[in-house]
Design an enzyme around this catalytic site. Structure first.
Site, PDB file in Angstrom:
ATOM      1  N   CYS A  12     128.590  71.701  93.135  1.00 47.77           N
ATOM      2  CA  CYS A  12     129.466  70.544  93.136  1.00 47.77           C
ATOM      3  C   CYS A  12     128.654  69.313  93.501  1.00 47.77           C
ATOM      4  O   CYS A  12     127.521  69.415  93.957  1.00 47.77           O
ATOM      5  CB  CYS A  12     130.606  70.725  94.128  1.00 47.77           C
ATOM      6  N   CYS A  15     127.162  69.058  96.952  1.00 44.10           N
ATOM      7  CA  CYS A  15     125.928  69.811  97.209  1.00 44.10           C
ATOM      8  C   CYS A  15     124.742  68.876  97.077  1.00 44.10           C
ATOM      9  O   CYS A  15     123.796  68.899  97.866  1.00 44.10           O
ATOM     10  CB  CYS A  15     125.745  70.914  96.180  1.00 44.10           C
ATOM     11  N   ASP A 410     152.489  93.852  78.560  1.00 44.77           N
ATOM     12  CA  ASP A 410     153.092  94.921  79.334  1.00 44.77           C
ATOM     13  C   ASP A 410     153.727  94.225  80.532  1.00 44.77           C
ATOM     14  O   ASP A 410     153.128  93.317  81.094  1.00 44.77           O
ATOM     15  CB  ASP A 410     151.978  95.884  79.775  1.00 44.77           C
TER      16      ASP A 410
END
Lengths: 668, 112
Positions: A12, A15, A410
């Site tokens: 990011c 950093c 499902d």
């Protein structure tokens, strides 16, 4: 001294700020700027006071790695060397070409032009000869063969005129310009091709090199391949989780986006699974290694993506057949072109025109555009999917996914959380107690819901005798000499109907045909389900629901999610199976597509990506075919000069790779 | 002139397309030289047994750097001059073609 270093581990923009701050505080560093987008640090430092190693040490505790030249991946380095080799060849070849073109217009001495052309032909173009020679020994030919022959003819003709005083004009600019343009194409193509596999390279770079293992009461830093299952590993904030495992103590949030594509950091505490390669952001945890080496989720993901990228797309079949004949056929067309012009040509210079047309045919033919069309798009597409936590098994599944117009979900565990809870009890604690006693020990999700409810109400379970499972209908057993049955409602009372139409599953407790009580159980619908369904419908894909529940429950859930069709108790065969990864296990042999992030919204994304990838493959193939089919005859007719032919050829394979790279720009 | 051209075309056809790859003995350990194609380009291996294929590339052509057996989902990078060892077991009999990165050089594994 100012130097730029790649930084590994940035995720990011903050950093970059952190690394910058630490680097600036390191003794000997004069100035430092860190760019998040390029993942590089530009550092001005005093080599007497600090070096790469020391700077690397300084940012390491933050979880980043300064990639020094020695550490640079050998493969990448070799790749870069290759790209550089082409670059230098182009520079030399380009300069010679410019001088030669200018020289042939201004009437430069033929001898000088010959020397320049010789440097170009056997210096810059030496690789073409080397490959051609090696191929001929195997009675094979490739693109380099065509280039070597084409340029040799132009060069040989011009050299003969210059050296032996044969009547005519030399064409030195032709051979040198062809070589320069083709080398330019190779250089740009090598660069672009490196970009296609960036996604998988990023995945490979995720695993940290070392880990801090606790043995006894001491902490050791060991290499990642020395970790064994059962090792206790400490991970501090800013450090990467080295392998897969289960948290033993501590709590933290972990950024798993780089592996699963899940953008929001997840909270992890004791008992939770952690994934190797992910970034620990807030707290310190100690976890027990459960999977190491090739067993880890990251290793499995990399393997799956690599396999998918190596697989064959059915659409590729025609290319495979053609590529076997391509180069020899072009050679034959070229000979026929020359002979045709020579015999049927309009004037005395037909031989020369035939030669130029024949060269143009050799140069313009581009088998590599055909060869690159499918694999480059496949590599970009599957890599991009992996970045979003979508693993496509192979090219075949991708091709089928492209045609999907119907998605069947499902219900339990997919559209719903798969953790049903008791919502209504008619008949009080006594009913719940008896029901729970009958279900004791069962692992069925509905049974679990009843048992959980009983546990919550602190009910003491009774002993059951003569327990019997009634296939698909429920269970029965004797409690305190009385026989009870727990299962599907035998009669559809209004009460049952009402609960079912709310999407609940109803079970009835009875004895000797008399209803004692009713328990309703509901499963919460996943947060992302509704959105995923809506997105699919927006893509004009029909969505249905598959469930073992009774039609009323199915209808209720379907309505809740905006699904129009549902199937109760049917199992249709699917063209492409989509599975969600469970825990850290992604090796799903059967599934065509595996969702690592367990996010239903990845399904519309996966289908969109498949479509875009296949569309790219198709456009690539179309242009590669059309290019050769149209331009080879054009060249044979003598409309294209060999120089223009080489420009077209250099552009064609580049455009294929470029088109594949455009996939990265697809809005997801 | 025409006869010469036709002869040349015939020669090209015979030279490139008329060749028959010779498959050697059935082997479980084979070394393939990668230079201007593959030699041998036809490898016969026993089905159901683990075989070792060692590839060494000595040709700088870019496309030869990539080695693919699509049906086995194998893709390997062949660095110049390095031996790349491939261990595989094919249980189903049949032909498994391989090719280079641009699909111009071809070869085949035959599991018998």
């Amino acid at each position: 001294m100012t130097k730029t270093f790649p930084i590994a581990g940035m995720h990011c923009a903050s950093c970059a700020v952190n690394i910058q701050r630490v680097l600036r505080k390191t003794p000997g560093v004069v100035a430092a700027t860190v760019n998040y987008a390029t993942e590089k640090a530009n550092v001005e430092y005093d080599p007497a006071q600090t070096d790469e190693m020391k700077m690397g040490e300084a940012i390491k505790p933050l979880g980043y790695e300064l990639v020094t030249e020695q550490q640079m991946d050998v493969v990448t380095e070799k790749k870069n060397n290759e790209v550089n080799r082409w670059k230098w060849k182009f520079i030399v070849g380009g300069v010679i070409s410019v001088i030669s073109i200018w020289g042939s217009f201004t009437g430069m001495n033929w001898g000088i032009l010959l020397v320049l052309a010789t440097i170009s032909q056997f210096g810059v173009g030496w690789d073409f000869y080397k490959t051609t020679w090696a191929s001929l020994q195997n009675r094979m030919a490739n693109m380099d063969t065509l280039i070597a022959i084409g340029t040799s003819v132009a060069y040989g003709y011009s050299a003969a005129i210059t050296l032996f005083g044969i009547k005519g004009e030399p064409y030195f600019d032709t051979s040198v310009t062809i070589i320069a343009l083709i080398v330019l194409g190779k250089w740009l193509e090598a660069r672009a091709r490196g970009k296609t596999s960036e996604a998988i390279k990023r995945l490979m770079g995720l695993q940290p090199k070392t880990a801090k293992v606790i043995r006894g009461d001491r902490e050791f830093e060991i290499r990642i391949d020395e970790i064994v299952v059962g090792d206790k590993i400490r991970v501090r904030p800013g450090e990467k989780v080295p392998v897969d495992g289960v948290v033993e103590s501590g709590e933290t949030s972990i950024d798993e986006s780089m592996v699963t594509g899940e953008s929001i950091p997840v909270y992890r505490h004791d008992g939770d699974a952690v994934i190797g390669g992910t970034l620990n952001t807030s707290g310190t945890i100690i976890f027990v290694a459960k999977k190491v080496g090739s067993e880890t989720m990251l290793a499995q993901i990399i393997k799956l993506v690599e396999e998918a990228q190596a697989s064959r797309a059915p659409i590729q079949k025609l290319v495979d057949v053609i590529s076997g004949y391509f180069v020899p056929v072009v050679l034959m067309i070229s000979v026929a072109t020359f002979a045709g012009w020579y015999v049927f040509g309009p004037s005395t210079s037909s031989g020369l025109l035939g030669m130029l047309a024949g060269i143009a045919v050799l140069i313009i033919a581009c088998p590599c555009a055909l060869g690159l069309a499918t694999p480059t798009a496949l590599v970009v597409g599957t890599g991009l999917a992996a970045q979003h936590g979508i693993l496509i098994k192979d090219a075949q599944n991708l091709e089928v996914a492209y045609k999907i117009n119907h998605v069947i979900f499902d219900k339990t565990g997919t559209l719903t959380e798969g953790k049903p809870v008791v919502t209504d009890i008619k008949g009080g604690d006594e009913v719940l107690k008896l029901a729970a006693s009958l279900e004791a020990g069962s692992e069925h999700p509905l049974a679990r819901a009843i048992l959980d409810a009983a546990e919550k109400a602190a009910l003491k379970l009774e002993r059951v005798e003569k327990f019997e499972g009634l296939a698909g209908e429920g269970v029965k057993g004797i409690i305190n000499k009385k026989e009870y049955r727990l299962g599907k409602p035998l009669a559809e009372t209004d009460e049952v109907k009402k609960m079912e139409s709310e999407g609940k599953t109803v079970v009835v407790l009875g004895t000797k045909g008399k209803v004692l009580g009713v328990i309703a159980i509901a499963d919460t619908v996943r947060e992302t389900a509704k959105e995923a369904v809506a997105q699919l419908q927006k893509q004009k894909i029909e969505v249905s629901l598959l469930t073992g529940d009774n039609p009323r429950t199915a209808a209720a859930i379907a309505k809740q999610l905006g699904i129009k069709r549902y199937f109760a108790q049917v199992k249709p065969a699917a063209d492409v199976g989509i599975a969600m990864a469970t825990g850290t296990d992604v090796a799903m042999e059967a599934a065509g597509i595996t969702l690592v992030n367990r996010d239903l919204k990845s399904i519309p994304l996966a289908l969109k990506l498949s479509r875009s990838t296949l569309r790219t493959i198709k456009t690539n193939l179309f242009w590669a075919f059309a290019y050769n089919v149209v331009l080879i005859p054009v060249a044979a007719l003598g409309i294209l000069s060999p120089i223009l032919a080489s420009a077209a050829m250099a552009t064609s394979s580049l455009s294929v790779v470029g088109n594949s790279l455009l996939l990265k720009k697809v809005k997801l | 002139m025409l006869t010469g051209a036709l002869g040349l075309i015939g020669f090209i056809y015979w030279f490139f397309l008329g060749k028959r790859d010779e498959a050697g003995e059935i082997t479980t350990n084979v070394k393939v030289k990668v230079a201007g194609g593959y030699s041998p380009a036809l490898v016969r291996i026993p089905a159901g047994k683990e075989v070792t294929i060692t590839l060494t590339r000595t040709d700088p052509t870019d496309c030869l750097e990539e080695f693919t057996i699509p049906d086995l989902k194998i893709k390997k990078s062949l660095p110049m001059g390095e031996e790349v060892v491939l261990k595989l077991k094919i249980s189903k009999r049949g032909e498994y073609p391989w090719h280079c990165g641009m699909n111009m050089y071809h070869g085949k594994l035959i599991a018998v």
